[in-house]
Design an enzyme around this catalytic site. Structure first.
Site, PDB file in Angstrom:
ATOM      1  N   HIS A   1      32.725  37.532  46.436  1.00  9.74           N
ATOM      2  CA  HIS A   1      33.370  37.244  45.157  1.00  9.74           C
ATOM      3  C   HIS A   1      34.811  36.754  45.312  1.00  9.74           C
ATOM      4  O   HIS A   1      35.133  35.659  44.839  1.00  9.74           O
ATOM      5  CB  HIS A   1      33.293  38.447  44.221  1.00  9.74           C
ATOM      6  CG  HIS A   1      34.135  38.300  43.006  1.00  9.74           C
ATOM      7  ND1 HIS A   1      33.871  37.368  42.014  1.00  9.74           N
ATOM      8  CD2 HIS A   1      35.275  38.934  42.631  1.00  9.74           C
ATOM      9  CE1 HIS A   1      34.801  37.458  41.079  1.00  9.74           C
ATOM     10  NE2 HIS A   1      35.661  38.399  41.438  1.00  9.74           N
TER      11      HIS A   1
ATOM     12  N   HIS B   1      42.637  39.702  45.019  1.00 12.45           N
ATOM     13  CA  HIS B   1      42.830  40.113  43.624  1.00 12.45           C
ATOM     14  C   HIS B   1      42.156  41.432  43.235  1.00 12.45           C
ATOM     15  O   HIS B   1      42.590  42.077  42.295  1.00 12.45           O
ATOM     16  CB  HIS B   1      42.422  38.991  42.650  1.00 12.45           C
ATOM     17  CG  HIS B   1      40.972  38.852  42.390  1.00 12.45           C
ATOM     18  ND1 HIS B   1      40.135  38.080  43.171  1.00 12.45           N
ATOM     19  CD2 HIS B   1      40.192  39.390  41.422  1.00 12.45           C
ATOM     20  CE1 HIS B   1      38.920  38.142  42.690  1.00 12.45           C
ATOM     21  NE2 HIS B   1      38.912  38.938  41.626  1.00 12.45           N
ATOM     22  N   ASP B   2      41.139  41.858  43.939  1.00  6.70           N
ATOM     23  CA  ASP B   2      40.464  43.115  43.599  1.00  6.70           C
ATOM     24  C   ASP B   2      40.776  44.262  44.555  1.00  6.70           C
ATOM     25  O   ASP B   2      40.256  45.363  44.379  1.00  6.70           O
ATOM     26  CB  ASP B   2      38.944  42.905  43.563  1.00  6.70           C
ATOM     27  CG  ASP B   2      38.461  42.278  42.271  1.00  6.70           C
ATOM     28  OD1 ASP B   2      39.151  42.414  41.239  1.00  6.70           O
ATOM     29  OD2 ASP B   2      37.399  41.646  42.287  1.00  6.70           O
TER      30      ASP B   2
ATOM     31  N   GLU C   1      42.720  47.207  42.808  1.00 12.14           N
ATOM     32  CA  GLU C   1      41.895  47.734  41.716  1.00 12.14           C
ATOM     33  C   GLU C   1      40.637  48.448  42.216  1.00 12.14           C
ATOM     34  O   GLU C   1      40.246  49.474  41.668  1.00 12.14           O
ATOM     35  CB  GLU C   1      41.501  46.584  40.796  1.00 12.14           C
ATOM     36  CG  GLU C   1      40.760  46.985  39.559  1.00 12.14           C
ATOM     37  CD  GLU C   1      40.538  45.792  38.645  1.00 12.14           C
ATOM     38  OE1 GLU C   1      39.430  45.711  38.083  1.00 12.14           O
ATOM     39  OE2 GLU C   1      41.448  44.961  38.491  1.00 12.14           O
ATOM     40  N   ASP C   2      40.002  47.912  43.248  1.00 11.01           N
ATOM     41  CA  ASP C   2      38.672  48.385  43.635  1.00 11.01           C
ATOM     42  C   ASP C   2      38.562  49.013  45.017  1.00 11.01           C
ATOM     43  O   ASP C   2      37.450  49.320  45.459  1.00 11.01           O
ATOM     44  CB  ASP C   2      37.670  47.233  43.538  1.00 11.01           C
ATOM     45  CG  ASP C   2      37.437  46.799  42.096  1.00 11.01           C
ATOM     46  OD1 ASP C   2      37.649  47.615  41.182  1.00 11.01           O
ATOM     47  OD2 ASP C   2      37.052  45.635  41.892  1.00 11.01           O
TER      48      ASP C   2
ATOM     49  N   ASP D   1      38.450  33.960  38.503  1.00 10.95           N
ATOM     50  CA  ASP D   1      37.684  35.206  38.479  1.00 10.95           C
ATOM     51  C   ASP D   1      36.675  35.205  37.338  1.00 10.95           C
ATOM     52  O   ASP D   1      35.496  35.526  37.530  1.00 10.95           O
ATOM     53  CB  ASP D   1      38.659  36.377  38.351  1.00 10.95           C
ATOM     54  CG  ASP D   1      37.978  37.727  38.329  1.00 10.95           C
ATOM     55  OD1 ASP D   1      37.061  37.962  39.144  1.00 10.95           O
ATOM     56  OD2 ASP D   1      38.378  38.571  37.504  1.00 10.95           O
TER      57      ASP D   1
END
Length: 182
Positions: A36, A61-62, A65-66, A122
């Site tokens: 992704h 980018h994640d 957050e993840d 995204d």
């Protein structure tokens, strides 16, 4: 930390791959999560984004957050510019999901241009996934609701890359048809 921008992008890919190594997407294939963020960066590049700070942030980018990655870790490895973009598009996972989604809509118009590009990429990639490889437990209405939500987020990100915005529009139209509502 090397100051070579291309080296930074490649380090970002390696870093994100390591951080997301055990994660899978929610799609029907359970594809490796790293696909992704790499797809988001590739999409931006294919639409004329050559800024390596933006592309590095797209790959990362994640991570905050993840994964268990901290903002300081991104800043230390990739510098303030990349970290600032990553943090602009990072949701606060301590908040309820509905609140996080509403905040994305509210904050979109105030993002930096770099963050708007990452957010557009995204959402385009996610919209395609929801149409073509949705999570197995997502019914038609949930998929359509997701596309509606992405449109509200993207509305606040417009004006930074007309080609990418047109691509997003094409994806959403195609995926609505695929789902059966367009």
């Amino acid at each position: 930390m090397t100051t070579d921008p291309l080296g930074m992008l490649l380090r970002a890919v390696r870093f994100a791959a390591e951080k997301h190594r055990a994660q899978r997407r929610k799609d029907s294939d359970g594809s490796p999560y790293i696909n992704h963020p790499v797809s988001v960066a590739e999409l931006l590049s294919n639409h004329g984004v050559a800024d390596l700070v933006t592309l590095s942030a797209a790959v990362l980018h994640d991570t905050v957050e993840d994964t268990e990655t901290s903002a300081e870790e991104i800043r230390r490895h990739f510098g303030h510019e990349v970290a600032d973009v990553v943090l602009e598009v990072t949701d606060d996972k301590t908040l309820p999901k509905a609140v996080r989604k509403e905040l994305q809509i509210q904050r979109a118009p105030n993002l930096s241009d770099r963050a708007k590009l990452v957010r557009l990429g995204d959402k385009a990639c996610n919209a395609m996934d929801v149409g073509q490889r949705p999570p197995p437990d997502w019914d038609t209405q949930r998929r359509l609701d997701y596309l509606d939500w992405t449109e509200r987020v993207v509305a606040g990100c417009r004006g930074v890359n007309p080609g990418l915005e047109a691509y997003y529009d094409e994806v959403v139209t195609a995926e609505r048809r695929r789902i059966g509502a367009g």
